[in-house]
Write a protein that holds these residues in place. Structure first.
Motif, short mmCIF file in Angstrom:
data_model
loop_
_atom_site.label_atom_id
_atom_site.label_comp_id
_atom_site.label_asym_id
_atom_site.label_seq_id
_atom_site.Cartn_x
_atom_site.Cartn_y
_atom_site.Cartn_z
N LEU A 28 57.79 -4.39 51.88
CA LEU A 28 56.77 -3.55 52.51
C LEU A 28 56.94 -3.65 54.03
O LEU A 28 56.36 -4.51 54.69
N GLU A 29 57.75 -2.75 54.57
CA GLU A 29 58.12 -2.81 55.98
C GLU A 29 56.94 -2.67 56.92
O GLU A 29 56.87 -3.35 57.95
N GLU A 30 55.99 -1.81 56.57
CA GLU A 30 54.84 -1.59 57.45
C GLU A 30 54.00 -2.85 57.60
O GLU A 30 53.53 -3.17 58.69
N ASN A 31 53.81 -3.57 56.51
CA ASN A 31 53.05 -4.83 56.58
C ASN A 31 53.78 -5.86 57.43
O ASN A 31 53.15 -6.63 58.16
N LYS A 67 55.81 -5.18 59.93
CA LYS A 67 55.73 -4.76 61.33
C LYS A 67 54.40 -5.17 61.96
O LYS A 67 54.35 -5.60 63.11
N LYS A 68 53.32 -5.05 61.19
CA LYS A 68 52.00 -5.42 61.71
C LYS A 68 51.94 -6.90 62.09
O LYS A 68 51.23 -7.28 63.02
#
Length: 236
Positions: free
Chosen positions: A104-107, A109-110
């Motif tokens: 889960l790339e977005e998680n 990045k956060k």
């Protein structure tokens, strides 16, 4: 000489109040830290360090600052136990970084959590293929918790239908560093005579025993000072 003596006394005082603070705050202070814990304990360490050697600052002012910091942490810990909102604000929430073998790339990045670090933490758990992972979660203290897909998990005795004897208590330490642990004997209704018999079964005396423990299965493990190993594999 007077200044050196003051530093010595302040250092002793600093150590003592750190120990008292740790007792007040509990075992959390030595556990893996969340971001909140990190900031808090860095602050405490800085105050204690100044208390020890910074003679230009008045001792009682630093002591007041230290007491206030301990009080803040204590209150924050108490409030955290009472309310999930405060706890999540201070410690944060766990974050899922892998779901059903998919990153889960977005998680990531956060959190500014890199792929290199993810792979490192997976390897530390003996996982070299991301496709084996059902869920991977970064906990609030930075540790990675992993659940493998069912067909990659180790088989348990329950899976194989093997009967196991129930265990309801922890191992009991009977002798440590050659000394009988009296409180453990009393709390578990064990006698000196029983312990002597167990030791004598092995042709030993209490003085020869370095460590002895009563396992959950009722067996007594004994380690002696003399290991009778002529060529140790690893010798300091």
């Amino acid at each position: 000489m007077a200044e050196q003596l003051e530093v010595i006394l302040r250092s002793i005082g600093s150590f003592c109040i750190l120990l008292i603070g740790a007792k007040i705050l509990g075992k959390q202070i030595i556990a893996k830290m969340t971001t909140y814990d990190f900031v808090a304990f860095i602050s405490i360490g800085s105050i204690a360090a100044n208390l020890a050697f910074n003679t230009s600052l008045k001792f009682y002012n630093l002591l007041i600052s230290y007491a206030i910091m301990i009080a803040i942490l204590f209150v924050a810990a108490y409030v955290s136990m009472k309310g999930i909102t405060v706890r999540r604000f201070l410690a944060g929430n766990p974050t899922v970084v892998i779901e059903n073998g998919k990153i889960l790339e977005e998680n990531m990045k956060k959190m500014r959590y890199t792929l290199d670090y993810l792979n490192q933490q997976l390897r530390e758990k003996d996982i070299f293929e991301i496709s084996e992972v059902l869920f991977a979660i970064v906990e609030t203290n930075g540790a990675l918790s992993v659940q493998k897909k069912p067909h990659f998990r180790h088989a348990t005795k329950q899976d194989m239908g093997i009967f196991t004897t129930p265990e309801s208590k922890l191992p009991i330490e009977l002798i440590m560093d050659g000394h009988i642990v009296e409180t453990n004997l009393k709390e578990n209704n064990l006698t000196h005579n029983w312990l002597q018999v167990e030791i004598q079964k092995r042709g030993l005396s209490v003085k020869e025993v370095f460590y002895a423990v009563l396992a959950t299965n009722g067996a007594v493990y004994i380690d002696t000072y003399k290991d009778h190993i002529e060529s140790p594999i690893d010798k300091e």
